[in-house]
Scaffold this active site. Sequence first.
Site, PDB file in Angstrom:
ATOM      1  N   TRP A 123      33.959  44.403  37.080  1.00  0.00           N
ATOM      2  CA  TRP A 123      33.792  44.283  38.136  1.00  0.00           C
ATOM      3  C   TRP A 123      34.833  44.569  39.044  1.00  0.00           C
ATOM      4  O   TRP A 123      35.973  45.164  38.666  1.00  0.00           O
ATOM      5  CB  TRP A 123      34.171  42.362  38.596  1.00  0.00           C
ATOM      6  N   GLU A 137      50.228  38.280  41.689  1.00  0.00           N
ATOM      7  CA  GLU A 137      49.060  39.190  41.328  1.00  0.00           C
ATOM      8  C   GLU A 137      49.999  40.421  41.805  1.00  0.00           C
ATOM      9  O   GLU A 137      50.227  41.143  40.784  1.00  0.00           O
ATOM     10  CB  GLU A 137      47.551  38.884  41.310  1.00  0.00           C
ATOM     11  N   GLU A 142      44.934  44.231  35.144  1.00  0.00           N
ATOM     12  CA  GLU A 142      45.102  43.082  36.753  1.00  0.00           C
ATOM     13  C   GLU A 142      45.500  43.565  38.109  1.00  0.00           C
ATOM     14  O   GLU A 142      45.342  42.874  39.050  1.00  0.00           O
ATOM     15  CB  GLU A 142      46.147  42.782  35.991  1.00  0.00           C
ATOM     16  N   GLU A 148      49.889  34.562  30.192  1.00  0.00           N
ATOM     17  CA  GLU A 148      48.320  35.194  30.715  1.00  0.00           C
ATOM     18  C   GLU A 148      47.112  33.368  30.379  1.00  0.00           C
ATOM     19  O   GLU A 148      46.745  33.675  31.321  1.00  0.00           O
ATOM     20  CB  GLU A 148      47.954  35.841  29.238  1.00  0.00           C
ATOM     21  N   GLU A 157      42.241  37.032  32.553  1.00  0.00           N
ATOM     22  CA  GLU A 157      42.989  36.696  31.961  1.00  0.00           C
ATOM     23  C   GLU A 157      43.309  35.633  30.533  1.00  0.00           C
ATOM     24  O   GLU A 157      44.001  35.779  29.872  1.00  0.00           O
ATOM     25  CB  GLU A 157      44.175  35.333  33.340  1.00  0.00           C
ATOM     26  N   HIS A 216      42.578  38.593  28.676  1.00  0.00           N
ATOM     27  CA  HIS A 216      44.192  39.576  27.913  1.00  0.00           C
ATOM     28  C   HIS A 216      45.250  38.331  27.321  1.00  0.00           C
ATOM     29  O   HIS A 216      45.886  38.925  26.391  1.00  0.00           O
ATOM     30  CB  HIS A 216      45.083  39.707  29.155  1.00  0.00           C
TER      31      HIS A 216
END
Length: 385
Positions: A75, A120, A158, A211, A244, A247
Amino acid sequence: MQACNTFISRHVANPMVRITPQKRQLRVAAVLVAPQIHRNVTHSLPPEKVEVFKSLEGWAKESLLPLLKPVEDCWQPTDFLPDSSKPTDEFEEEVRALRERTAGLSDEYFVVLVGDMITEEALPTYQTMINTLDGVRDETGASSSPWAVWTRTWTAEENRHGDLLGKYLYLSGRVDMRMVEKTVQYLIGSGMDPGTENNPYLGFVYTSFQERATAVSHGNTAKLAVEAGDLILARVCGKIAADEKRHERAYAAIIEQLLYLDTDSAMLAIADMMRKKITMPAHLMQDGKDPKLFEHYSSVAQRLGIYTVKDYADIVEHLVKLWRLEHLQDGLSGEGRRARDYVCGLPERMRRMQEKFEDRARKTGDSDGPNAVRFSWVFGREIKV
């Protein structure tokens, strides 16, 4: 995200510490304040341990890299935002709709969402941190090593998170974006100190925990967005949380391999990071106005149930079960067994300490209620912490 730090050892584990009204006002959230200053230790990985990571390169290529998504399958932020390519009136209508949806969200919610977004956006710091780890860093900037490919592609995935949240916040009109942007600049300039010592054993324990913590935080912001009626923002936060979690699976798998190949060293690394306390990546956050910005943001997150002491203990417990630490026997030294016992008992100890603190706070009284702090992110309005 946030972490239980010095407050536990100072105020919960020590029954002689007097809980003043100021401390009561921060209540449980105070355990999520900035971390201890770590000793200045660097390059603690013995040279021979670098070979462990060289031996894992084939595994990383076959098992780690497939957890990353091809760009064409990912996305992108524009999938969830008003379409600026549309005629002006249609674009403006989509922006108005976004603003109507966010009208039902509280200032407290926006404080936490901004804090998550700023965390972030400090992504350059996190890639830099991983590239300090001996044996797995990107030596050229475009290395074909599976470890380097992972770090670059993880960073690319990320990068979408802060980009999407930042644009959503900008269009909402609910926050002072200039103060938010200043906070991001301050944070990237300040860096971070997770206590990983350029050691990938420590570094990947940290990322495994962090994470999952980030997934919990974004998952809870999604739930609150649903309750407030902003279903698109809920999808945004949910998509980020899903990244997340994916990951986390990768980083946790690395530790699982280290526990298999080098059980004692891996167990000692897990205990080392737990003793240091897992700190939030944004623990050096500031906006040029509030010197305790991280502490206050953490308090709001705790009060809203976005990320709490319970979540921290639950994450430790999850990792203990995932890595089957209670069943580790072979390959452990005496020190390794003590480390195992410490980590396995940590969640329950944390919960007991938290219960004692809450009980003392109730007995002492909390009639004054929480403090109110002005947050520059929401135009200086007062928020309870």
